[in-house]
Enzyme design. Structure first.
Site, PDB file in Angstrom:
ATOM      1  CG  ASP A 145       6.209   9.056  -5.839  1.00  0.00           C
ATOM      2  OD1 ASP A 145       5.325   9.228  -6.696  1.00  0.00           O
ATOM      3  OD2 ASP A 145       6.007   9.238  -4.618  1.00  0.00           O
ATOM      4  CB  ILE A 184       1.961  17.988   0.648  1.00  0.00           C
ATOM      5  CG1 ILE A 184       1.900  16.772  -0.270  1.00  0.00           C
ATOM      6  CG2 ILE A 184       2.163  17.544   2.094  1.00  0.00           C
ATOM      7  CD1 ILE A 184       3.169  15.952  -0.299  1.00  0.00           C
ATOM      8  N   GLY A 243       4.065  25.652   0.008  1.00  0.00           N
ATOM      9  CA  GLY A 243       2.702  25.942  -0.432  1.00  0.00           C
ATOM     10  C   GLY A 243       2.273  25.147  -1.641  1.00  0.00           C
ATOM     11  N   GLY A 301       0.821  -1.209   0.000  1.00  0.00           N
ATOM     12  CA  GLY A 301       0.000   0.000   0.000  1.00  0.00           C
ATOM     13  C   GLY A 301       0.845   1.244   0.000  1.00  0.00           C
ATOM     14  N   GLY A 336       8.518  19.167  -0.653  1.00  0.00           N
ATOM     15  CA  GLY A 336       8.674  18.228  -1.748  1.00  0.00           C
ATOM     16  C   GLY A 336       9.102  16.852  -1.287  1.00  0.00           C
ATOM     17  CG  HIS A 346     -31.134  23.769 -12.732  1.00  0.00           C
ATOM     18  ND1 HIS A 346     -30.350  24.859 -12.461  1.00  0.00           N
ATOM     19  CD2 HIS A 346     -32.363  24.041 -12.214  1.00  0.00           C
ATOM     20  CE1 HIS A 346     -31.072  25.771 -11.828  1.00  0.00           C
ATOM     21  NE2 HIS A 346     -32.304  25.297 -11.662  1.00  0.00           N
TER      22      HIS A 346
END
Length: 489
Positions: free
Chosen positions: A334, A204, A201, A38, A291, A467
């Protein structure tokens, strides 16, 4: 020496999706994982953080009910142990589900650290799982894996590298899980802090700033770039910043960290602002979100004839197959450099592609331009495709339409602002769609298809949106670009 068709190193989203798809295609698969299948997404990132962000959304809803709708309700307190117990139960059930899928598929999972010993060979040595939030006993966690002291394996078809990434840290200010934390341990630090300083910023940092603010902490968010989410469209950053400030988050952009250190009451940091000021910021906890870095230590790349690029990534020689310069060794997740976005859903697609390549199929390459990007803060952001600036920089003639969510009735009901922005080529396809506001993470899938299929605004304008919904704003934005604007001119 043991032999199998495919060896997957790493059991995160990229690794286990490779294993499941390869097994479904009839290949014999061995997956080596040093910790828990996981990976970061399930145990320390995506799933536990979104569970807690849901709890934060419930708290925000109570505040809105009282202040906007006249519902006399208050939040007396947050029962931190109860909150984290629910989060851990969600993680544990997902973990058991992944293990069950792998077992049902016939994937052999080895608990151990895998090291390349050649272009088609791997050594797996035993490791104890490092732990995680799942509450089940250690024995329960390894019921469905083989615990080995040391085994040598060769792969007939190929090897897949999927060892993931770890948070980058500040030199000289190592995380301690209490005063200084990263996204890997912030959710599992003891208790809820009164104040948090978030450094970074990006997605994450924004998510964790939003979470802590909703749960009652004072939050300061510091970003070195001139805006939050600097890789997203500038209008997304503007609307997000406005929404966070409205909720009481102090946002400092264009601010660089000068120094930081621990103190008796938490942490202290000096930042240099865009104006050249150097305020001292104090908080009970510092969350470093600057990062993530690829994990290749102990992988033995050199033994297989591989090396990382200057940034630490393992770059493929063939992006259509995600295959390295060494035939038969593939990379997912990654470990890949851009344009792979380092997102779990992209890793799923990469894993499936590699599995199909190893099975002898010819799958379509991953369309990275059509991978959606979501930030699960309050307000949420979601985007797919090019920003307005990137589209213009590409030399295309571009048309743009921006529509506030409050221009439709359901947006008024939510009362949180936000927008829909569509970027299209003049007399051509849609190049990008950008959303800010409540629940936009659930709205971006339509735009993924629009961008991925090179649809034009007039194509989308033919379809009717229900709608009243927030999705009406998406439909209206395309109608206007198609010259058929109804509520927008």
């Amino acid at each position: 020496m043991h032999e199998t068709d495919v060896i997957v190193i790493g059991g995160g989203t990229g690794g286990y999706s490779t294993a499941l798809r390869a097994a479904a295609l009839g290949l014999e698969v061995v997956l080596a994982e040093r910790d828990l299948v996981g990976g970061t997404c399930l145990h320390r990132g995506c799933i536990p953080s979104k569970a807690m962000l849901h709890a934060a959304e419930l708290v925000d809803g109570i505040t809105e009910a009282r202040e906007r709708w006249g519902v006399k309700a208050t939040v007396d307190s947050v029962d931190w142990p109860a909150l984290t117990a629910t989060r851990d139960d969600i993680v544990a059930r997902n973990h058991r589900g992944v293990e069950g899928h792998l077992a049902h598929a016939g994937v052999r999972v080895l608990r151990g650290t895998a090291t390349l010993t050649g272009p088609r060979s791997v050594r797996v040595t035993a490791t104890a799982p490092a732990g995680g939030p799942a509450p089940e006993s250690r024995e329960d966690r390894v019921d469905r894996v083989d615990r080995v002291d040391r085994q040598e394996w060769t792969a007939r078809r190929g090897i897949v590298l999927a060892t993931g990434s770890r948070p980058r840290v500040l030199p000289g200010l190592e995380p301690d899980g209490r005063q200084v934390v990263t996204s890997d341990d912030a959710l599992f630090a003891p208790g809820l802090p009164d104040s948090v300083l978030v450094l970074g910023g990006g997605a994450i940092g924004v998510e964790y700033a939003s979470l802590h603010r909703s749960l009652g902490a004072r939050v300061t968010l510091v970003e070195a770039a001139d805006r939050l989410l600097p890789l997203e469209d500038a209008d997304v950053s503007r609307h997000l910043t406005r929404g966070l400030k409205k909720r009481g988050v102090e946002v400092l952009t264009g601010a660089r960290l000068e120094s930081a250190g621990r103190a008796a009451d938490g942490v202290r940091a000096i930042v240099r602002t865009a104006r050249g000021e150097t305020p001292e910021l104090r908080a009970e906890r510092l969350l470093v979100a600057v990062g993530r870095a690829p994990v290749t230590d102990g992988l033995g790349l050199a033994a297989a004839g591989l090396a990382t690029d200057p940034r630490g990534f393992v770059a493929p020689a063939d992006w259509t197959r995600l295959e390295t310069a060494v035939p038969g060794i593939h990379v997912v997740g990654d470990l890949l450099p851009p344009p792979s976005p380092g997102l779990a859903h992209a890793s799923f697609a990469e894993g499936m592609l590699v599995a199909e390549v190893l099975a002898g199929h010819s799958p379509r390459p991953v369309d990275y331009a059509a991978v959606p990007r979501v930030t699960y803060s309050s307000p949420q952001t979601a985007a797919v495709g090019l920003s307005e600036a990137a589209a213009r920089d590409s030399g295309r003639k571009v048309v743009v339409n921006t529509m506030p969510l409050t221009a439709v009735a359901k947006g008024m009901v939510h009362g949180q602002g936000g927008m829909v922005k569509v970027v299209a080529e003049q007399d051509g396809p849609v190049l990008g769609v950008h959303l800010v506001g409540p629940h936009v993470s659930e709205m971006i899938a339509e735009s993924q298809l629009v961008v991925g299929w090179d649809a034009e605004p007039s194509d989308v304008a033919q379809h009717i949106h229900p709608h009243p919904t927030l999705s009406e704003a998406v439909g209206e934005a395309f109608l206007t670009l198609a010259g058929r604007g109804l509520h927008q001119r």
